[in-house]
Scaffold this motif. Sequence first.
Motif, PDB file in Angstrom:
ATOM      1  N   ASN A 241      12.315 -39.271 -31.857  1.00  0.00           N
ATOM      2  CA  ASN A 241      12.758 -39.615 -33.211  1.00  0.00           C
ATOM      3  C   ASN A 241      11.593 -40.023 -34.096  1.00  0.00           C
ATOM      4  O   ASN A 241      11.603 -39.727 -35.306  1.00  0.00           O
ATOM      5  N   TRP A 242      10.585 -40.669 -33.532  1.00  0.00           N
ATOM      6  CA  TRP A 242       9.422 -40.994 -34.363  1.00  0.00           C
ATOM      7  C   TRP A 242       8.639 -39.730 -34.727  1.00  0.00           C
ATOM      8  O   TRP A 242       8.065 -39.644 -35.817  1.00  0.00           O
ATOM      9  N   GLU A 243       8.652 -38.740 -33.845  1.00  0.00           N
ATOM     10  CA  GLU A 243       8.036 -37.457 -34.207  1.00  0.00           C
ATOM     11  C   GLU A 243       8.831 -36.787 -35.322  1.00  0.00           C
ATOM     12  O   GLU A 243       8.252 -36.206 -36.248  1.00  0.00           O
ATOM     13  N   ARG A 244      10.165 -36.875 -35.265  1.00  0.00           N
ATOM     14  CA  ARG A 244      10.983 -36.357 -36.362  1.00  0.00           C
ATOM     15  C   ARG A 244      10.669 -37.094 -37.665  1.00  0.00           C
ATOM     16  O   ARG A 244      10.611 -36.484 -38.736  1.00  0.00           O
ATOM     17  N   TYR A 245      10.495 -38.389 -37.575  1.00  0.00           N
ATOM     18  CA  TYR A 245      10.126 -39.173 -38.762  1.00  0.00           C
ATOM     19  C   TYR A 245       8.801 -38.674 -39.335  1.00  0.00           C
ATOM     20  O   TYR A 245       8.674 -38.464 -40.551  1.00  0.00           O
ATOM     21  N   ASP A 246       7.808 -38.477 -38.472  1.00  0.00           N
ATOM     22  CA  ASP A 246       6.494 -38.023 -38.934  1.00  0.00           C
ATOM     23  C   ASP A 246       6.585 -36.659 -39.617  1.00  0.00           C
ATOM     24  O   ASP A 246       5.939 -36.420 -40.648  1.00  0.00           O
ATOM     25  N   ARG A 247       7.376 -35.767 -39.051  1.00  0.00           N
ATOM     26  CA  ARG A 247       7.522 -34.444 -39.643  1.00  0.00           C
ATOM     27  C   ARG A 247       8.263 -34.509 -40.982  1.00  0.00           C
ATOM     28  O   ARG A 247       7.905 -33.803 -41.930  1.00  0.00           O
ATOM     29  N   ALA A 248       9.301 -35.365 -41.044  1.00  0.00           N
ATOM     30  CA  ALA A 248      10.014 -35.528 -42.315  1.00  0.00           C
ATOM     31  C   ALA A 248       9.091 -36.097 -43.379  1.00  0.00           C
ATOM     32  O   ALA A 248       9.126 -35.692 -44.548  1.00  0.00           O
ATOM     33  N   GLN A 249       8.239 -37.019 -42.991  1.00  0.00           N
ATOM     34  CA  GLN A 249       7.281 -37.613 -43.932  1.00  0.00           C
ATOM     35  C   GLN A 249       6.289 -36.556 -44.426  1.00  0.00           C
ATOM     36  O   GLN A 249       5.979 -36.490 -45.628  1.00  0.00           O
ATOM     37  N   LYS A 250       5.829 -35.709 -43.532  1.00  0.00           N
ATOM     38  CA  LYS A 250       4.879 -34.664 -43.912  1.00  0.00           C
ATOM     39  C   LYS A 250       5.527 -33.665 -44.864  1.00  0.00           C
ATOM     40  O   LYS A 250       4.935 -33.294 -45.895  1.00  0.00           O
TER      41      LYS A 250
END
Length: 309
Positions: A241-250
């Motif tokens: 989920n933190w990887e999903r967060y990082d991708r959404a932020q990018k």
Amino acid sequence: MKQIEIAGLRKGVSRLIMGSDYFSPEIYDLVRHNLDAFVAVGGNTIDTAFIYREGRSEQAIGMWIEERGNRSDINLWTKGAHPNHDGNRVNRAAIQEELSISLERLRTNYVDLYALHRDDTDVPVGEILEILNEQVEAGRILSFGASNWTWQRLAEAQSYADSHGLIGFSFNSPNLALAKAKEPYWGGCISVDEETLQWHEQSGLPIFSWSSQARGFFTGRFTRDDHSDADLVRVFYNDENWERYDRAQKLAEQQGVSTIQIALAYVLNQPFNTAAIIGPQNEAELLSCRDAAAIELTEEEIKWLDLKA
């Protein structure tokens, strides 16, 4: 605002649905302001439930509907048959009793949408459909769906309705969000997994998602090291989920929007009809949701956000 056409309804369902779990007559000025603002941006559907604030959510909505005189413009959606201290409530007597009370609170003689708040797998789906069809025939509900049912039970219900000439479920309301729940936020809740997504794409049954923004996971208020919200940590904190967060932020930076807007756009850009229950408590939050609903994501972007590409 785009709408979803639902069988039995007199008007489409706005793809943003106003959540009301914080509504009550005690804060009616805030309720009035937020509902007026929601309608002003094109929203027309309000979600509530028999149990929200021990009925005060429905009462506050009824006050607003009566004051504004706009019943014909609004889709009222309530839920019932949530288990209580006596046990499961998915039965004819409980549904009849709770719906009667809900209608009185809402100051109306029908609701546009009704959903069973939980399932009871000890009750055959055919019996449940018979009960709900009776309420449609009586004019007390126009269309019905399920909240927190598995896709297998939904498929069984769909098959029974088709083979017995009954009205079936017209929508499903689980948790669908970019962040995937590790465990239920509340007991008995269902979050969408890959099998559920595939079934909805095949069946075409719309999803009206609760906690569509993952309880604020994508707001930027939380970090990997911030464990101040125990429920958020319990349900959503993991590496995926933190990887999903990082991708959404990018992706948000590339498109000039916010991370949480990308998370909401993920829900609204599935390959089948979806709507998102939102809970804005001020104008800025509402406008953020409105703008997110206008974001278009490609199939590849959806897959990339969800770690599938």
